[in-house]
Design a protein around this motif. Sequence first.
Motif, PDB file in Angstrom:
ATOM      1  N   PRO A  25     -18.543  34.099 107.758  1.00  0.00           N
ATOM      2  CA  PRO A  25     -17.464  34.089 108.767  1.00  0.00           C
ATOM      3  C   PRO A  25     -16.767  32.741 108.899  1.00  0.00           C
ATOM      4  O   PRO A  25     -15.553  32.685 109.133  1.00  0.00           O
ATOM      5  N   GLU A  26     -17.519  31.653 108.718  1.00  0.00           N
ATOM      6  CA  GLU A  26     -16.906  30.331 108.885  1.00  0.00           C
ATOM      7  C   GLU A  26     -15.948  29.981 107.742  1.00  0.00           C
ATOM      8  O   GLU A  26     -15.221  28.980 107.826  1.00  0.00           O
ATOM      9  N   SER A  27     -15.944  30.803 106.693  1.00  0.00           N
ATOM     10  CA  SER A  27     -15.074  30.501 105.552  1.00  0.00           C
ATOM     11  C   SER A  27     -13.672  31.070 105.712  1.00  0.00           C
ATOM     12  O   SER A  27     -12.831  30.914 104.815  1.00  0.00           O
ATOM     13  N   LEU A  28     -13.382  31.709 106.834  1.00  0.00           N
ATOM     14  CA  LEU A  28     -12.055  32.298 107.026  1.00  0.00           C
ATOM     15  C   LEU A  28     -10.950  31.244 107.061  1.00  0.00           C
ATOM     16  O   LEU A  28      -9.780  31.568 106.826  1.00  0.00           O
ATOM     17  N   ASP A  29     -11.329  29.981 107.317  1.00  0.00           N
ATOM     18  CA  ASP A  29     -10.300  28.939 107.303  1.00  0.00           C
ATOM     19  C   ASP A  29      -9.739  28.721 105.899  1.00  0.00           C
ATOM     20  O   ASP A  29      -8.676  28.121 105.728  1.00  0.00           O
ATOM     21  N   MET A  30     -10.422  29.253 104.878  1.00  0.00           N
ATOM     22  CA  MET A  30      -9.915  29.151 103.513  1.00  0.00           C
ATOM     23  C   MET A  30      -8.695  30.037 103.295  1.00  0.00           C
ATOM     24  O   MET A  30      -7.985  29.886 102.285  1.00  0.00           O
ATOM     25  N   PHE A  31      -8.428  30.934 104.228  1.00  0.00           N
ATOM     26  CA  PHE A  31      -7.254  31.803 104.103  1.00  0.00           C
ATOM     27  C   PHE A  31      -5.955  30.998 104.026  1.00  0.00           C
ATOM     28  O   PHE A  31      -4.943  31.501 103.537  1.00  0.00           O
TER      29      PHE A  31
END
Length: 329
Positions: A25-31
Amino acid sequence: MLTLKHLFQNNDLAEMIMKNWSYDPESLDMFQYYRISSNAVYPFRDQGEVRLLRFAPVEEKNQVNLSAELEFLRYLRTNHYGAMEVVPSHSGTELVKAHTPWGTYYASVFKRVPGSQLGSIQLNDSILYSYGQALGELHQLSCIFKPEQEEKRRWTYTDVLNWMQEVLKDFPAETAALNEVEFLRRYFVNWPMNKHNFGLIHYDFELDNVFYDEGNQSCYAIDFDDSMYHWYAMDVEQSLDSLREEIEPEQYDQKKQLFLSGYWSKAGERYDLESMFPACRRFANLYGYVRMLRSVAEQWSHEPEWMSGLRARLERIMTEKAAKFGHPI
């Protein structure tokens, strides 16, 4: 290329589709590093490993082609070729049909390949030779590839010509483009076709779709979305055209020969490939034109500035491509 209305960033849509797979979930900033062209591609992580979510509206894609692409990728990896690895969804399928408030989409997830894009690094002689080898090996494997179900194979150059003809029916003023379709249809009929010169090609084996891994000194190919059955010369011509844009003109001939030497070291018995390049360039020119024409057809009264700028740039490119219609080969 997708129609312009599908080029908007939509993180909520991407996250909804991504729930069909595992993700951090914390990787959504890669969007924020998304890109949209022929598909929307959003990066994320799963257990710390980078993954790429790719999706497009169902009306923009052919399900048989997508499934055939994934089958070919499995075949390549089984034969130890450097290609993208598909990640199955929670349901075990590699191609998901996702129903969302924004419409229905086809989606898949891929593992990131190692290395750096060839378009972002210095292309020394060793890397250029490896680039040619990667394409030659791809064609050698294609020579012996047999799809599991013949009726579900990837489309052919003839299917692409038929698709272009159908698109152009909505543009009655595009007589020059329609004439170009018919010219190429007649021209290709006379070309020899055998397993050594014709098969499933990548079609877009350009520098941005090939990665070079310094560790094992080999290339990895991505983005087989445009694959089709065509003469292998089409791939070679497209690759050299991409290379021409990155090489100083006075160095091009020498770099071209390096690439071709690498290619023939893996592709098999040599034949007169280069005599096929002009017709292949005509095909690529027309196909690019029709795709752009379809993409920019719909207009809105209050388009954002970036879309108006993109539309203007595409229309300039289309004008350049249209100027090449009708010339003798």
